[in-house]
Design a protein around this motif. Structure first.
Motif, PDB file in Angstrom:
ATOM      1  N   LYS A 148       0.880  -1.175   0.000  1.00 11.41           N
ATOM      2  CA  LYS A 148       0.000   0.000   0.000  1.00 11.41           C
ATOM      3  C   LYS A 148       0.915   1.222   0.000  1.00 11.41           C
ATOM      4  O   LYS A 148       2.138   1.051   0.048  1.00 11.41           O
ATOM      5  N   LEU A 149       0.337   2.423  -0.038  1.00 11.67           N
ATOM      6  CA  LEU A 149       1.189   3.621  -0.012  1.00 11.67           C
ATOM      7  C   LEU A 149       0.703   4.561   1.088  1.00 11.67           C
ATOM      8  O   LEU A 149      -0.091   5.461   0.850  1.00 11.67           O
ATOM      9  N   ASP A 150       1.197   4.303   2.304  1.00 12.19           N
ATOM     10  CA  ASP A 150       0.819   5.130   3.448  1.00 12.19           C
ATOM     11  C   ASP A 150       1.946   6.078   3.819  1.00 12.19           C
ATOM     12  O   ASP A 150       1.728   7.227   4.125  1.00 12.19           O
ATOM     13  N   HIS A 151       3.167   5.539   3.882  1.00  8.86           N
ATOM     14  CA  HIS A 151       4.282   6.340   4.382  1.00  8.86           C
ATOM     15  C   HIS A 151       5.584   5.997   3.657  1.00  8.86           C
ATOM     16  O   HIS A 151       5.605   5.174   2.742  1.00  8.86           O
ATOM     17  N   MET A 152       6.632   6.641   4.097  1.00  7.80           N
ATOM     18  CA  MET A 152       7.931   6.528   3.427  1.00  7.80           C
ATOM     19  C   MET A 152       8.409   5.076   3.302  1.00  7.80           C
ATOM     20  O   MET A 152       8.917   4.666   2.246  1.00  7.80           O
TER      21      MET A 152
END
Ligand SMILES: Cc1cc2nc3c(=O)[nH]c(=O)nc-3n(C[C@H](O)[C@H](O)[C@H](O)COP(=O)(O)OP(=O)(O)OC[C@H]3O[C@@H](n4cnc5c(N)ncnc54)[C@H](O)[C@@H]3O)c2cc1C
Length: 436
Positions: free
Chosen positions: A123-127
């Motif tokens: 997924k793309l939540d944080h660094m």
């Protein structure tokens, strides 16, 4: 006064700055559990495509931070004890607060299908997510992306930019159906196809297949399987409610906050993606996942924590983003209903965008440059500007300012009306009137 801020995102930082602007001596502590601290989360999309390097994601220098005179602890808060005015940290230590801000943001909704816990599902939540995607993209050849909204396309674009073949699964008939209209969805879908993305409509994902804990394929509702090395999903976000719920604060879809950003506890405030904030103008409580509102709410919460009484007056939410490489601005109320690809809202999104009351549509352009206006009785309720962005700033001001458009309403609604010219002309007059 002891001020404590949970969350090192933009809402938390804005609160620290606002507190310091009023109270130069109070003790301010910020806690954040992200090892990278504060960075531009929208920038992660550009980091994935390679348009921005890691340094570009960190807009604040060490000097900026030290000039704030705050204490920063890279620690996770596990519990709030409102009666004792204390926080519990992951190592079981405790920290006292006088006034507390909950600015813990939201997290990606989980993909709830068998096999989704395997390596290669991202997924793309944080660094750290972005770093993991880049690592996988270096050796992966084919990816499946599932979900909707802006983040799903950011994943598609990021993976394409890294030379990965992408299958994009849509559960429904078109992309982002409760914000974009049919023409806009088609514009985006055509652009994706031109980039070589394989689009699959009505393609529900039912299982992730793997070998030795690594993803190898996905199975779809119609029984088909698609081989892949990466499965990236963006099916919406969930405000992080646990701390507030366990502390007995009032929550609905987010932590409930009034227009002063107070929660149901007088010494606890909430701001940013975690907060469901009351808007006295519309008399509704809504969630945004937008950088601008998160920063503004953080500022108002900080001022009020430091003893002021400032109301947060919600502006028409807007976002200037890129959808399949096409600059798109979304302002105010533009759609309604649900979208099979999303649970709730996504990143860079607002519940208000789907709160469209009865409105008439004025539109122009069906190719790259498109303008759609949602015309109410006396005001413009919302707008979508795709491609040429000359009118996005004027429209943001006209919609946010509830400008009376009665004088141009009929002209706007005439079939084939040159709506861009009418708005440009109206803006010149409106601006002159408001400048004087
Ligand atoms: C990939 C992506 C793309 C986006 N695109 C756009 C866009 O195009 N336009 C736009 O306007 N917005 C966009 N956004 C949304 C925008 O980034 C958010 O609205 C904004 O970051 C919200 O700020 P916040 O401070 O409320 O929360 P966050 O930035 O989420 O910060 C919350 C912080 O709290 C920390 N935290 C959580 N729980 C705890 C705990 N228990 N203890 C300690 N710390 C904790 C988290 O680790 C995090 O660092 C995007 C976001 C992402 C991730």
């Amino acid at each position: 006064m002891k001020y404590v801020i949970i969350g090192s995102g933009v809402a938390g930082l804005a609160a620290c700055e606002a507190i310091r602007s009023v109270d130069k001596v109070g003790e301010v502590t910020m806690l954040g559990d992200d090892p990278h601290g504060y960075y531009s989360r929208p920038g992660l999309a550009y980091y994935l495509t390679g348009e921005m390097d890691e340094r570009g994601l960190f807009p604040r220098s060490k000097d900026d931070w030290s000039s704030l005179h705050i204490r920063y602890l890279n620690r996770k808060v596990t519990r709030i004890h409102p009666v004792e005015h204390q926080l519990e940290l992951e190592d079981a230590s405790r920290l006292e607060y006088g006034r507390l801000l909950i600015a813990v943001g939201a997290q990606a909704a989980c993909l709830d299908v068998p096999g989704a816990d395997q390596e290669g599902v991202v997924k793309l939540d944080h660094m750290e997510d972005a770093r993991q995607i880049l690592k996988l993209a270096r050796r992966g050849r084919t990816a499946v992306v599932a979900g909707g909204g802006i983040t799903a396309l950011e994943l598609v674009e990021g993976l394409r930019a890294r030379g990965v073949n992408v299958h994009y699964l849509l559960r429904g008939e078109r992309y982002w159906s409760n914000v974009l209209d049919q023409h806009e969805s088609k514009i985006i879908e055509h652009r994706l196809q031109k980039e070589g993305v394989k689009l699959h409509h009505q393609a529900g994902l039912v299982e992730v297949l793997g070998k030795r804990g690594r993803v190898q394929a996905v199975r779809l509702l119609d029984g088909r399987t698609l081989r892949c090395d990466i499965l990236a999903y963006a099916i919406g976000i969930r405000p992080r409610l646990d701390l507030a719920q366990e502390a007995g604060l009032a929550v609905e879809r987010g932590v409930l906050a009034d227009e002063y950003l107070h929660t149901s506890d007088p010494d606890i405030f909430a701001a940013g993606d975690v907060a469901q904030v009351y808007d006295p103008l519309s008399r509704r409580s809504v969630i945004d996942s937008l950088w601008g509102p998160a920063r503004e709410q953080g500022t108002v919460a900080g001022l009020n924590m430091a003893g002021q009484k400032t109301a947060y007056l919600k502006k028409a939410p807007f976002n200037v983003t890129r959808l399949a490489g096409l600059t798109t601005t979304i302002i105010g109320a533009v759609g309604r209903g649900g979208d099979k690809d999303l649970v709730g809202i996504a990143r860079g999104d607002s519940e208000t965008w789907r709160a469209l009351p009865d409105a008439t549509v004025a539109q122009k352009g069906f190719e790259v440059n498109r303008l759609r206006l949602l015309v109410g009785e006396k005001t413009l309720l919302g707008a979508i500007v795709m491609g040429d962005q000359k009118l996005s700033f004027p429209l943001e001001k006209i919609i946010a300012g509830n400008a009376d458009i009665t004088a141009i309403r009929e002209r706007l609604l005439q079939p084939g009306a040159p709506i861009a010219d009418i708005i440009a002309e109206y803006w010149t007059a409106w601006r002159a009137q408001h400048a004087s």
